[in-house]
Design a protein around this motif. Structure first.
Motif, PDB file in Angstrom:
ATOM      1  N   VAL A 396       0.766  -1.203   0.052  1.00 29.10           N
ATOM      2  CA  VAL A 396       0.058   0.036  -0.124  1.00 29.10           C
ATOM      3  C   VAL A 396       1.104   1.308   0.096  1.00 29.10           C
ATOM      4  N   THR A 397       1.918   1.267   0.827  1.00 26.92           N
ATOM      5  CA  THR A 397       2.812   2.417   0.891  1.00 26.92           C
ATOM      6  C   THR A 397       3.351   2.644  -0.564  1.00 26.92           C
ATOM      7  N   ALA A 398       3.905   1.700  -1.098  1.00 25.29           N
ATOM      8  CA  ALA A 398       4.477   1.655  -2.478  1.00 25.29           C
ATOM      9  C   ALA A 398       3.447   2.085  -3.553  1.00 25.29           C
ATOM     10  N   VAL A 399       2.407   1.732  -3.395  1.00 21.90           N
ATOM     11  CA  VAL A 399       1.516   2.381  -4.341  1.00 21.90           C
ATOM     12  C   VAL A 399       1.229   3.843  -4.026  1.00 21.90           C
ATOM     13  N   ILE A 400       1.077   4.340  -2.712  1.00 25.50           N
ATOM     14  CA  ILE A 400       0.892   5.470  -2.803  1.00 25.50           C
ATOM     15  C   ILE A 400       2.077   6.412  -3.163  1.00 25.50           C
ATOM     16  N   ALA A 401       3.314   5.866  -2.924  1.00 27.95           N
ATOM     17  CA  ALA A 401       4.490   6.798  -3.219  1.00 27.95           C
ATOM     18  C   ALA A 401       4.418   6.952  -4.808  1.00 27.95           C
ATOM     19  N   MET A 402       3.716   5.898  -5.612  1.00 28.93           N
ATOM     20  CA  MET A 402       4.221   6.039  -7.105  1.00 28.93           C
ATOM     21  C   MET A 402       3.056   7.516  -7.527  1.00 28.93           C
ATOM     22  N   THR A 403       2.244   7.798  -6.388  1.00 27.88           N
ATOM     23  CA  THR A 403       1.327   8.793  -7.093  1.00 27.88           C
ATOM     24  C   THR A 403       1.796  10.111  -6.387  1.00 27.88           C
ATOM     25  N   PHE A 404       2.839  10.261  -5.568  1.00 26.74           N
ATOM     26  CA  PHE A 404       3.651  11.389  -5.027  1.00 26.74           C
ATOM     27  C   PHE A 404       5.135  11.419  -5.341  1.00 26.74           C
ATOM     28  N   PRO A 405       5.534  11.376  -6.556  1.00 31.12           N
ATOM     29  CA  PRO A 405       7.088  11.222  -6.571  1.00 31.12           C
ATOM     30  C   PRO A 405       7.687  12.528  -6.874  1.00 31.12           C
ATOM     31  N   PHE A 406       7.572  13.397  -5.523  1.00 31.60           N
ATOM     32  CA  PHE A 406       8.124  14.591  -5.211  1.00 31.60           C
ATOM     33  C   PHE A 406       9.213  14.668  -4.027  1.00 31.60           C
ATOM     34  N   PHE A 407      10.272  15.305  -4.037  1.00 28.64           N
ATOM     35  CA  PHE A 407      11.393  15.116  -2.968  1.00 28.64           C
ATOM     36  C   PHE A 407      11.227  16.195  -2.003  1.00 28.64           C
ATOM     37  N   ASN A 408      11.614  17.535  -2.351  1.00 25.92           N
ATOM     38  CA  ASN A 408      11.613  18.602  -1.261  1.00 25.92           C
ATOM     39  C   ASN A 408      10.379  18.690  -0.672  1.00 25.92           C
ATOM     40  N   ASP A 409       9.484  18.785  -1.414  1.00 25.26           N
ATOM     41  CA  ASP A 409       8.320  19.190  -0.667  1.00 25.26           C
ATOM     42  C   ASP A 409       7.773  18.278   0.383  1.00 25.26           C
ATOM     43  N   PHE A 410       7.981  17.155  -0.208  1.00 25.03           N
ATOM     44  CA  PHE A 410       7.220  15.916   0.601  1.00 25.03           C
ATOM     45  C   PHE A 410       8.061  16.057   2.006  1.00 25.03           C
ATOM     46  N   LEU A 411       9.420  16.254   1.970  1.00 30.39           N
ATOM     47  CA  LEU A 411      10.410  16.429   3.026  1.00 30.39           C
ATOM     48  C   LEU A 411       9.738  17.307   4.149  1.00 30.39           C
ATOM     49  N   GLY A 412       9.661  18.684   3.426  1.00 30.16           N
ATOM     50  CA  GLY A 412       9.066  19.561   4.359  1.00 30.16           C
ATOM     51  C   GLY A 412       7.666  19.447   5.027  1.00 30.16           C
ATOM     52  N   LEU A 413       6.796  18.809   4.281  1.00 29.67           N
ATOM     53  CA  LEU A 413       5.615  18.565   4.830  1.00 29.67           C
ATOM     54  C   LEU A 413       5.769  17.648   5.941  1.00 29.67           C
ATOM     55  N   LEU A 414       6.459  16.625   5.726  1.00 30.65           N
ATOM     56  CA  LEU A 414       6.455  15.635   6.981  1.00 30.65           C
ATOM     57  C   LEU A 414       7.119  16.288   8.002  1.00 30.65           C
ATOM     58  N   GLY A 415       8.470  17.176   7.919  1.00 33.38           N
ATOM     59  CA  GLY A 415       8.947  17.725   8.819  1.00 33.38           C
ATOM     60  C   GLY A 415       8.046  18.582   9.742  1.00 33.38           C
ATOM     61  N   ALA A 416       7.206  19.504   8.980  1.00 33.59           N
ATOM     62  CA  ALA A 416       6.387  20.291   9.613  1.00 33.59           C
ATOM     63  C   ALA A 416       5.356  19.528  10.507  1.00 33.59           C
ATOM     64  N   LEU A 417       4.660  18.544   9.867  1.00 35.70           N
ATOM     65  CA  LEU A 417       3.514  18.109  10.511  1.00 35.70           C
ATOM     66  C   LEU A 417       4.051  17.083  11.703  1.00 35.70           C
ATOM     67  N   SER A 418       5.479  16.577  11.853  1.00 34.02           N
ATOM     68  CA  SER A 418       5.657  15.775  13.034  1.00 34.02           C
ATOM     69  C   SER A 418       6.553  16.584  13.887  1.00 34.02           C
ATOM     70  N   PHE A 419       7.310  17.781  13.639  1.00 33.22           N
ATOM     71  CA  PHE A 419       7.977  18.367  14.379  1.00 33.22           C
ATOM     72  C   PHE A 419       7.448  18.922  15.674  1.00 33.22           C
ATOM     73  N   TRP A 420       6.501  19.895  15.576  1.00 32.54           N
ATOM     74  CA  TRP A 420       5.799  20.359  17.016  1.00 32.54           C
ATOM     75  C   TRP A 420       5.025  19.309  17.685  1.00 32.54           C
ATOM     76  N   PRO A 421       4.063  18.420  17.337  1.00 31.75           N
ATOM     77  CA  PRO A 421       3.486  17.961  18.344  1.00 31.75           C
ATOM     78  C   PRO A 421       4.508  16.761  19.052  1.00 31.75           C
ATOM     79  N   LEU A 422       5.216  16.132  18.141  1.00 29.03           N
ATOM     80  CA  LEU A 422       6.028  14.924  18.654  1.00 29.03           C
ATOM     81  C   LEU A 422       7.540  15.275  19.223  1.00 29.03           C
ATOM     82  N   THR A 423       8.051  16.263  18.533  1.00 27.21           N
ATOM     83  CA  THR A 423       9.515  16.690  19.322  1.00 27.21           C
ATOM     84  C   THR A 423       9.133  17.649  20.339  1.00 27.21           C
TER      85      THR A 423
END
Length: 483
Positions: A396-423
């Motif tokens: 399932v994660t591989a199929v989802i990855a095939m629909t969003f093949p972007f690098f910098n923006d995806f990294l930034g979004l993951l960092g933004a979503l996880s940094f404040w609540p969990l860190t």
């Protein structure tokens, strides 16, 4: 081999007969679980594997957006904040006392013991959604590195002017097939060898990127750099400058994210010396080591490429030669991400499996273990539910990855979503609850200010990343490798 169930763990019996009670106790911790064997070395390897991701190669681009002043300052700020809050979180592994209290095996257990209420569900939602996002992101970036090897050889053979387009999809499938096999590793305690290998790979490709950048700087050539980064009206428009700045902050935030697996890493440590002290030592070593690499790769990369720094200077072809060294670095990235994927998905696997066993304790499909003798590896316990569920998850994660093949923006979004609540948010709130800090005291006030400031950072970083993703979606052309 005979298998005997003890406190939800299976104890293996040797051919000579059953263990006596004293022998069983020697192989169990004080809570009846299998004895832990982790040390500061294995914990540091887990941290470095989780922290030094391929995001290190996007730091030159991030510094280019922020400039010589703000870029290194933001790197150091996130480094200090991450280490500080990781020490707060390490003290919450046992409660109410950080040394003699009851063990909490997951991040959710820690929040349940210290805060309770709806915050437990919010923590679980933030943690496990982030873990899913990270595994999707690693599938994308690993495939990009694999594609880069093929394109590098194409450029070397046909010249740099040739487009050498290659589809990412076959390499995502290869990565997924490898993960299907590795996902059958039973739990976090069995991952030490993979984390150590992945940590070595991360040092290898970071060092190669750094060395190539130093060689480019030493070779001369004029590149434009500035104290404030890319220039409005020359490199970008005013609006683009704002969005890219937000996105760069998100990239840097993601580069330090490992709080999602900190408690699970700490749960692998031996009970003596105290886990919180060992974890703080491992965190200091891990964060200081990665910060050194980040500052070097980010700043030297910016000096080498200037305001035109690529989003990833190995897969984005900031360098073309020597092609064999570029190939080796990209292979190292792929191997590292194979290990890092497991570090981040194991907590999710264990959470789902534990919940299912609690819901359906009589189901043999979920609870039964079958011992199989694997040549050269010894006895391996196969569980039907674990085999099916983990395989489906990887697909399932591989199929989802095939629909969003972007690098910098995806990294930034993951960092933004996880940094404040969990860190930031949960470690600070749990420290306040543990220490019983009075409201509006000096320490309470500055901790709250830190938390709210990081929330603002996360919001603007998320906004920049969403804008970047929107732009990429407009420009996206299927079946072509993304840089």
């Amino acid at each position: 081999m005979e298998m005997q169930k003890s406190s939800s763990m299976f104890i293996e019996h040797g051919p000579g007969g059953a263990y006596n009670n004293g022998e069983i106790r020697k192989n169990l911790d004080d809570d009846g679980r299998a004895k832990r064997t982790g040390t500061w070395v294995t914990a540091s390897a887990h941290i470095i594997t989780a922290v030094i991701g391929s995001g290190v190669l996007s730091l030159a681009w991030a510094i280019a957006q922020l400039g010589w002043v703000a870029g290194p300052a933001v790197l150091m700020a996130f480094s200090c904040i991450t280490y500080f809050t990781s020490t707060l979180l390490a003290d919450c592994y046992r409660s109410p006392d950080p040394v003699t209290g009851k063990r909490n095996y997951t991040y959710m257990d820690v929040v349940r013991a210290n805060l309770g209420g709806r915050k437990v569900q919010l923590c679980g939602l933030a943690q496990y959604l982030n873990l899913v996002g990270i595994t999707i992101g690693y599938t994308i970036t690993a495939s990009i590195s694999m594609v880069a090897v093929k394109r590098s050889n194409c450029f070397h053979k046909n010249g740099h002017h040739v487009k050498c387009h290659t589809s990412n999809y076959p390499f995502m499938i290869i990565f997924a097939c490898i993960q299907v096999v590795l996902s059958q590793i039973q739990n976090f305690h069995k991952l030490s060898w993979l984390s150590i290998l992945a940590a070595i790979m991360s040092f290898a490709y970071s060092s190669i990127g750094l060395g190539l950048s130093i060689a480019k700087v030493a070779g001369g050539g004029h590149v434009r750099t500035s104290l404030t980064g890319v220039t409005v009206g020359v490199d970008v428009s005013g609006t683009e400058k704002v969005w890219r700045t937000f996105q760069a902050i998100g990239d840097i935030a993601f580069a330090y994210a490992y709080s999602t697996v900190l408690i699970e890493i700490q749960d692998t440590l031996k009970s003596s010396p105290a886990e919180n002290k060992v974890m703080k030592r491992a965190s200091l070593l891990g964060v200081s080591t990665t910060t050194t690499f980040y500052v070097l790769c980010g700043c030297v990369g910016y000096a080498a490429f200037g305001n035109n720094a690529p989003g990833n200077f190995l897969t984005g072809f900031g360098f073309y030669e020597p092609f064999w060294l570029i190939d080796f670095a990209n292979v190292c990235i792929a191997i590292h991400l194979i290990g890092a994927y497991q570090v981040f998905c194991q907590p999710l696997f264990e959470f789902v499996e534990r919940w299912c066993k609690k819901q359906w304790p009589e189901s043999k499909f979920i609870t039964s273990e079958y011992a199989i003798d694997v040549p050269l590896c010894g006895v391996y316990c196969v569980n039907s539910f674990r085999l099916v569920w983990r395989t489906v998850y990887v697909i399932v994660t591989a199929v989802i990855a095939m629909t969003f093949p972007f690098f910098n923006d995806f990294l930034g979004l993951l960092g933004a979503l996880s940094f404040w609540p969990l860190t930031v948010y949960f470690p600070i709130e749990m420290y306040i609850a543990q220490a019983k800090l009075p409201k509006f005291s000096f320490t309470w006030t500055w901790l709250k200010i830190l938390s709210w400031a990081c929330l603002v950072v996360s919001i603007v970083a998320a906004a920049g990343s969403i804008e970047g993703l929107a732009q990429d979606l407009k420009a996206y052309k299927p079946f072509k490798s993304q840089q």
